[in-house]
Scaffold this active site. Structure first.
Site, PDB file in Angstrom:
ATOM      1  N   ALA A 152      34.721   1.158 -32.106  1.00 57.45           N
ATOM      2  CA  ALA A 152      34.799   0.886 -33.538  1.00 57.45           C
ATOM      3  C   ALA A 152      35.510  -0.440 -33.770  1.00 57.45           C
ATOM      4  O   ALA A 152      36.029  -0.698 -34.842  1.00 57.45           O
ATOM      5  CB  ALA A 152      35.521   2.025 -34.243  1.00 57.45           C
ATOM      6  N   SER A 153      35.518  -1.265 -32.764  1.00 53.40           N
ATOM      7  CA  SER A 153      36.322  -2.483 -32.817  1.00 53.40           C
ATOM      8  C   SER A 153      35.835  -3.495 -33.847  1.00 53.40           C
ATOM      9  O   SER A 153      36.598  -4.357 -34.260  1.00 53.40           O
ATOM     10  CB  SER A 153      36.353  -3.145 -31.435  1.00 53.40           C
ATOM     11  N   HIS A 154      34.593  -3.380 -34.297  1.00 54.54           N
ATOM     12  CA  HIS A 154      34.070  -4.360 -35.255  1.00 54.54           C
ATOM     13  C   HIS A 154      34.002  -3.826 -36.678  1.00 54.54           C
ATOM     14  O   HIS A 154      33.565  -4.520 -37.568  1.00 54.54           O
ATOM     15  CB  HIS A 154      32.668  -4.831 -34.831  1.00 54.54           C
TER      16      HIS A 154
END
Length: 71
Positions: free
Chosen positions: A63-65
């Site tokens: 979910a880093s972006h």
């Protein structure tokens, strides 16, 4: 799992109407609630590839972006 079972369970994870996804070097990018059908199909693909190559195959989820949601 037979083709009938795959078809039955695939129908439970149908792509939402009107959803357009793009795939790039970072994978599929959209909100998590829109990815149920993608995860189901990528899971099937991983199983088939694993059986074909007789190797371990995985799926990575990050979910880093994702932008921070304002409440």
């Amino acid at each position: 799992m037979d083709l009938g079972a795959i078809t039955k369970y695939s129908a439970l994870h149908a792509k939402p109407n009107g959803l357009i996804l793009q795939y790039g070097t970072a994978g599929f990018r959209t909100k998590a609630e829109h990815l149920d059908h993608v995860m189901f199909r990528m899971g099937l693909l991983a199983v088939l590839r694993s059986k074909q190559t007789k190797s371990t195959i995985g799926v990575m989820v990050t979910a880093s972006h994702n932008p921070e949601t304002m409440v």
